[in-house]
Design an enzyme around this catalytic site. Structure first.
Site, PDB file in Angstrom:
ATOM      1  N   ASP A 103       0.845  -1.193   0.000  1.00  0.00           N
ATOM      2  CA  ASP A 103       0.000   0.000   0.000  1.00  0.00           C
ATOM      3  C   ASP A 103       0.879   1.242   0.000  1.00  0.00           C
ATOM      4  O   ASP A 103       2.071   1.180   0.341  1.00  0.00           O
ATOM      5  CB  ASP A 103      -0.938   0.003   1.208  1.00  0.00           C
ATOM      6  CG  ASP A 103      -0.198   0.174   2.526  1.00  0.00           C
ATOM      7  OD1 ASP A 103       0.747  -0.603   2.777  1.00  0.00           O
ATOM      8  OD2 ASP A 103      -0.547   1.080   3.309  1.00  0.00           O
ATOM      9  N   GLU A 169       0.175  -0.729   5.804  1.00  0.00           N
ATOM     10  CA  GLU A 169       1.204  -0.121   6.653  1.00  0.00           C
ATOM     11  C   GLU A 169       1.049   1.391   6.719  1.00  0.00           C
ATOM     12  O   GLU A 169       1.146   1.996   7.792  1.00  0.00           O
ATOM     13  CB  GLU A 169       2.591  -0.494   6.135  1.00  0.00           C
ATOM     14  CG  GLU A 169       3.727  -0.174   7.120  1.00  0.00           C
ATOM     15  CD  GLU A 169       4.230   1.265   7.015  1.00  0.00           C
ATOM     16  OE1 GLU A 169       4.859   1.752   7.974  1.00  0.00           O
ATOM     17  OE2 GLU A 169       3.964   1.923   5.969  1.00  0.00           O
TER      18      GLU A 169
END
Length: 464
Positions: A103, A169
């Site tokens: 991500d 994250e």
């Protein structure tokens, strides 16, 4: 007389020959806008996970590759999709866990980008794009290193490998601890490589040995039941903006150093680092002075910092002659390695409550805490990765402290206390992670892939 190529030579050659393919695959990942923040299209995060899973399967190394999510504790939500791949170790061989995340941060104001953020673009030896460095380059460093080991070693591969590519994250890793618990058996390893940090510079590799923790929360300051006319009541009634400015100013002393009792400072030696280098790497304007006291790297690595990263108040465009009843700000504090985040939060909160001016009412919401990290550098894996760095980069590595935070490392330590954790990365100080024009230095990426492949080769030869 020519020397006979070794297996290690074969791994290096395979890593180097695989760089063009790895960069092409990285470009394909960068094109996927995998932002896991609320309000963004999370189907793109799923698409990114599927692309990473395909890359893992195509290595031919893993016995099992899955896309997995975990529950977010205390809610009915599920976390963002992660990729979990594994292969069992041969008897007597170690297992390594390779971590990165797929991500990315939101792009912010696209007008500040010199090229489209999700269109990978090469300029002056760098690959530009959101996630090009943080952390899709980390993903591809793992994939490329595994490919090189496979190509050089073939059926003789005995190393156990687990691959964990997280999908949230940047959005806070809310399901991380639950994910570890749910998949502990698959993830258990002798060595864990976290490829989400940086290097000393574009040429010099680094092993991150300390990370600051983080304390983040939203502070709302209230002084009025409703907005009032500034001409009728200004001068007698404290508006929330006045109270907020006065309150926030107490967080720092005249040098800009944090002035909050109870926030720890760590004493540790740091390498030489000039103000000129700071200005170059941070973009500090001429005439603007650095803040704080002590060595520059000591301020960044080992002392606390407090930053106001967001504010909700009337905009300049919508300004009127009004006393604001409430103002909200986001406070982000980085705390010295070794101090528990919960203890630091209580220190900051106590300071704000004690210094609230005019009896202003304070509320604290959206609290996010992450502990710092200090690496135990006495293990054999630390020496192994240092040797791999020296060979892969052609330059001896340095031990690096990082002012940023990777809070989930505390979860790894708690779940796998016997594992040796190595925090590495492919970023250099000019990568501009999280900012417009994020980029990856291509030579750094190449050297990082070679170094990791050499580390895997050494571990594959290790017998307990």
């Amino acid at each position: 007389m020519t020397s006979t190529p070794t297996r290690r030579d074969a791994v290096r050659d395979a890593a180097l020959s695989g760089i063009p393919t790895a960069l092409a695959d990285l470009g394909a990942l960068v094109r996927i806008p995998s932002v896991a923040f609320p309000g963004f299209d999370h189907s793109e995060v799923r698409r990114s996970a599927e692309a990473v899973a395909t890359l893992a399967r195509e290595t031919g190394v893993f016995d099992d590759v899955r896309i997995v999510d975990a529950a977010v504790p205390g809610t009915e939500e599920r976390g963002m999709p992660a990729v979990l791949a594994s292969r069992a170790a041969a008897p007597g061989r170690p297992t390594i866990l390779l971590y990165a995340h797929h991500d990315v941060q939101p792009v912010g104001d696209e007008a500040l980008w010199d090229s489209p953020p999700f269109e990978p673009t090469v300029r002056d030896g760098r690959l530009y794009g959101r996630g090009a460095a943080d952390d899709k380059a980390g993903v591809m460093a793992h994939i490329a290193a595994v490919r090189a080991l496979r190509d050089a070693v073939g059926d003789d591969l005995g190393l156990g490998i687990a691959l964990f590519i997280e999908g949230e994250e940047e959005a806070g890793s809310r399901s991380f601890a639950q994910f570890l618990s749910d998949n502990a058996q698959t993830l258990r390893a002798d060595v864990i490589v976290v490829a989400d940090s940086g290097n000393w510079d574009a040429r010099t590799p680094a092993l991150t040995v300390s990370l600051r923790g983080n304390v983040r929360f939203t502070l709302t300051v209230r002084t009025l039941d409703h907005a009032s006319h500034s001409g009728m009541f200004g001068g007698a009634v404290p508006d929330a903006m006045l109270a907020t400015i006065r309150l926030l100013s107490t967080l720092w002393d005249a040098d800009g150093a944090v002035a909050v009792d109870g926030l720890a400072r760590r004493e540790a030696a740091t390498p030489e680092y000039s103000e000129e280098t700071l200005r170059d790497e941070a973009g500090l304007l001429d005439g603007v002075s650095p803040i704080g006291t002590g060595s520059i790297l000591g301020r960044i690595w080992n002392q606390p910092s407090v930053t106001v990263t967001g504010i909700d108040a009337p905009s300049v465009k919508n300004a009127s002659n009004t006393l604001s009843p409430t103002v909200s700000v986001v406070i982000s504090a980085r705390i010295a390695p070794g101090q528990p985040a919960a203890e630091a939060y209580e220190a900051v909160r106590t300071h704000l409550e004690r210094h609230a001016p005019f009896g202003a009412r304070l509320t604290f919401d959206d609290v996010d805490l992450g502990d710092g990290f200090l690496v135990d550098t006495s293990g054999w894996a630390v020496e192994s990765v240092r040797a791999a760095f020296a060979e892969g980069y052609g330059v001896d590595p340095v031990d690096l402290g990082v002012g940023g935070s990777i809070p989930f490392i505390a979860d790894l330590v708690r779940e796998f206390p016997s594992a040796q954790i190595l925090v590495t990365g492919v970023e250099d100080p000019h990568a501009r992670a999280h900012a417009p024009n994020e980029s990856l230095h291509l030579d750094t990426f190449r050297n990082a892939v070679v170094s990791e492949a050499l580390l895997l080769e050494e571990l594959d030869r290790r017998v307990s």
